[in-house]
Scaffold this active site. Structure first.
Site, PDB file in Angstrom:
ATOM      1  N   SER A  35       0.806  -1.238   0.000  1.00  0.00           N
ATOM      2  CA  SER A  35       0.000   0.000   0.000  1.00  0.00           C
ATOM      3  C   SER A  35       0.829   1.273   0.000  1.00  0.00           C
ATOM      4  O   SER A  35       1.600   1.490   0.919  1.00  0.00           O
ATOM      5  CB  SER A  35      -0.888   0.070   1.252  1.00  0.00           C
ATOM      6  N   HIS A  66      -3.122   0.669  -5.110  1.00  0.00           N
ATOM      7  CA  HIS A  66      -2.437  -0.539  -5.566  1.00  0.00           C
ATOM      8  C   HIS A  66      -2.460  -0.605  -7.094  1.00  0.00           C
ATOM      9  O   HIS A  66      -3.444  -1.070  -7.674  1.00  0.00           O
ATOM     10  CB  HIS A  66      -3.122  -1.803  -5.039  1.00  0.00           C
ATOM     11  N   HIS A  88      -5.193  -8.958  -2.375  1.00  0.00           N
ATOM     12  CA  HIS A  88      -5.404  -9.345  -0.980  1.00  0.00           C
ATOM     13  C   HIS A  88      -6.541 -10.347  -0.864  1.00  0.00           C
ATOM     14  O   HIS A  88      -7.488 -10.325  -1.649  1.00  0.00           O
ATOM     15  CB  HIS A  88      -5.751  -8.095  -0.149  1.00  0.00           C
ATOM     16  N   TYR A  90      -8.841 -10.260   1.279  1.00  0.00           N
ATOM     17  CA  TYR A  90     -10.124  -9.596   1.566  1.00  0.00           C
ATOM     18  C   TYR A  90     -10.859  -9.127   0.310  1.00  0.00           C
ATOM     19  O   TYR A  90     -12.039  -8.818   0.361  1.00  0.00           O
ATOM     20  CB  TYR A  90      -9.950  -8.418   2.543  1.00  0.00           C
ATOM     21  N   GLU A  91     -10.135  -9.069  -0.821  1.00  0.00           N
ATOM     22  CA  GLU A  91     -10.806  -8.663  -2.057  1.00  0.00           C
ATOM     23  C   GLU A  91     -11.723  -9.761  -2.590  1.00  0.00           C
ATOM     24  O   GLU A  91     -12.511  -9.522  -3.500  1.00  0.00           O
ATOM     25  CB  GLU A  91      -9.764  -8.287  -3.109  1.00  0.00           C
ATOM     26  N   ALA A 118       2.167  -2.482   4.495  1.00  0.00           N
ATOM     27  CA  ALA A 118       1.771  -1.492   5.493  1.00  0.00           C
ATOM     28  C   ALA A 118       1.174  -2.268   6.655  1.00  0.00           C
ATOM     29  O   ALA A 118       0.449  -3.235   6.442  1.00  0.00           O
ATOM     30  CB  ALA A 118       0.733  -0.549   4.903  1.00  0.00           C
ATOM     31  N   MET A 219      -2.783  -7.173   6.601  1.00  0.00           N
ATOM     32  CA  MET A 219      -3.697  -8.006   5.814  1.00  0.00           C
ATOM     33  C   MET A 219      -3.030  -8.635   4.593  1.00  0.00           C
ATOM     34  O   MET A 219      -3.692  -8.911   3.591  1.00  0.00           O
ATOM     35  CB  MET A 219      -4.900  -7.158   5.371  1.00  0.00           C
ATOM     36  N   SER A 220      -1.720  -8.851   4.658  1.00  0.00           N
ATOM     37  CA  SER A 220      -1.031  -9.397   3.470  1.00  0.00           C
ATOM     38  C   SER A 220       0.201 -10.197   3.868  1.00  0.00           C
ATOM     39  O   SER A 220       0.385 -10.565   5.029  1.00  0.00           O
ATOM     40  CB  SER A 220      -0.617  -8.249   2.534  1.00  0.00           C
ATOM     41  N   ASN A 243       0.478   3.190  11.138  1.00  0.00           N
ATOM     42  CA  ASN A 243      -0.422   3.701  12.187  1.00  0.00           C
ATOM     43  C   ASN A 243      -0.174   2.907  13.463  1.00  0.00           C
ATOM     44  O   ASN A 243       0.293   1.777  13.410  1.00  0.00           O
ATOM     45  CB  ASN A 243      -1.891   3.558  11.752  1.00  0.00           C
ATOM     46  N   HIS A 257      -7.944   4.117   6.390  1.00  0.00           N
ATOM     47  CA  HIS A 257      -7.148   3.799   5.201  1.00  0.00           C
ATOM     48  C   HIS A 257      -6.353   5.024   4.740  1.00  0.00           C
ATOM     49  O   HIS A 257      -5.224   4.907   4.264  1.00  0.00           O
ATOM     50  CB  HIS A 257      -8.084   3.302   4.092  1.00  0.00           C
TER      51      HIS A 257
END
Ligand code: HPA
Length: 283
Positions: A35, A66, A88, A90-91, A118, A219-220, A243, A257
């Site tokens: 990201s 992306h 990802h 989640y996609e 990230a 998440m990756s 973050n 995000h």
């Protein structure tokens, strides 16, 4: 896009053959840029660009931030294959589909894989803007049944029960430590927890992750690491802590995000320094 949970050796070969037909470069090092971190790809010389959507069976992303292409060329004196953006879980793609590119890299002759992402900082000592060397991981999605190696084992790539005792290569970790020291970069180290997303974690989930030993959450990356280890690639993982994860309900802080993308951009120069330093020292 069709996303399967079983791919054949032939399908990986079709993708590799297509890529080889589009570039004269023969990279042995691959980088995956997460990201907001794709600026590095702009620095590649003599670049050939191949859109993911043109490569047979390749997954391609829809998420803002992306880009979806391979950039193959020279960086810091080395021939590299860069994935500018990744897909990802989640996609909605299968875990086998998002890791499809890793085995294609293997067929192309790649030996070293540098993965970036990230991540939210779970370790209370971490600050937004830090880089973290991944020394180990917690594969929550894999432990719950979504391991990319689930299904028939492809012996051409690796064994049925691959070891994950040292998923991040120790020589590469030591090299990264040296490069960071030489450039006065603050380089944190820790355990990366892979969660499915796309919702960010609740404060209770963050406290749980902290309790079980996570230093960062994202998440990756971990599915790619599993597949890369299975097929014998040496792996290094670097998280940009974009973050600080929120541990307390009612703190008034929120993870967004936008924050992830904004801080990701600020970290890019440090990350570029680290990655270029690593490339220069690799044989
Ligand atoms: N949680 C999960 N994934 C992330 C985060 C986070 O706080 N930041 C960047 N990716």
């Amino acid at each position: 896009m069709a996303s399967k949970d079983i791919y054949s050796v032939e399908e990986y070969r079709q993708a590799a053959d297509f890529i080889q037909s589009k570039t004269g470069h023969r990279p042995e090092i691959a980088l995956v840029l997460g990201s907001g971190l794709s600026a590095l790809a702009e620095e590649i010389e003599n670049a050939d660009f191949i859109n993911y959507r043109d490569i047979p069976h390749f997954p391609f992303s829809s998420v803002v931030g992306h880009a979806g292409r391979l950039v193959i060329g020279q960086l810091a004196g080395k021939t590299v294959l860069v994935m500018q953006g990744r897909t990802h879980f989640y996609e909605g793609y299968t875990i086998q589909h998002i890791t499809f590119p890793i085995r294609v890299m293997r067929l192309l002759g790649v030996k070293l894989l540098l993965l970036t992402n990230a991540a939210g900082g779970v370790n209370p000592n971490f600050q937004a803007g830090n880089l973290m060397l991944i020394t180990d991981h917690l594969n929550f999605v894999g432990m719950a049944g979504q391991n990319p190696l689930r299904g028939p084992n492809l012996d051409d790539f690796g064994p049925r029960f691959p070891s994950m005792t040292q998923p991040y290569n120790l020589e590469l970790i030591n090299l990264a430590r040296q490069v960071a020291a030489e450039h006065n970069l603050t380089l944190r180290e820790g355990v990366y927890a892979f969660v499915a997303g796309p919702s960010f974690e609740t404060p209770a989930e963050i406290r749980y992750l902290h309790t079980v030993g996570a230093d960062a959450v994202g998440m990756s990356t971990v599915p790619e690491v599993v597949v890369a280890n299975h097929c014998g690639l040496k792996v290094l993982g670097i998280s940009s802590i974009t973050n600080v994860a929120v541990h307390q309900f009612g703190s008034g802080k929120e993870t967004t995000h936008e924050e992830v993308l904004e801080t990701g951009k600020i970290i890019v120069p440090q990350l570029i320094t680290l990655l270029k330093g690593l490339l220069q020292r690799m044989n």
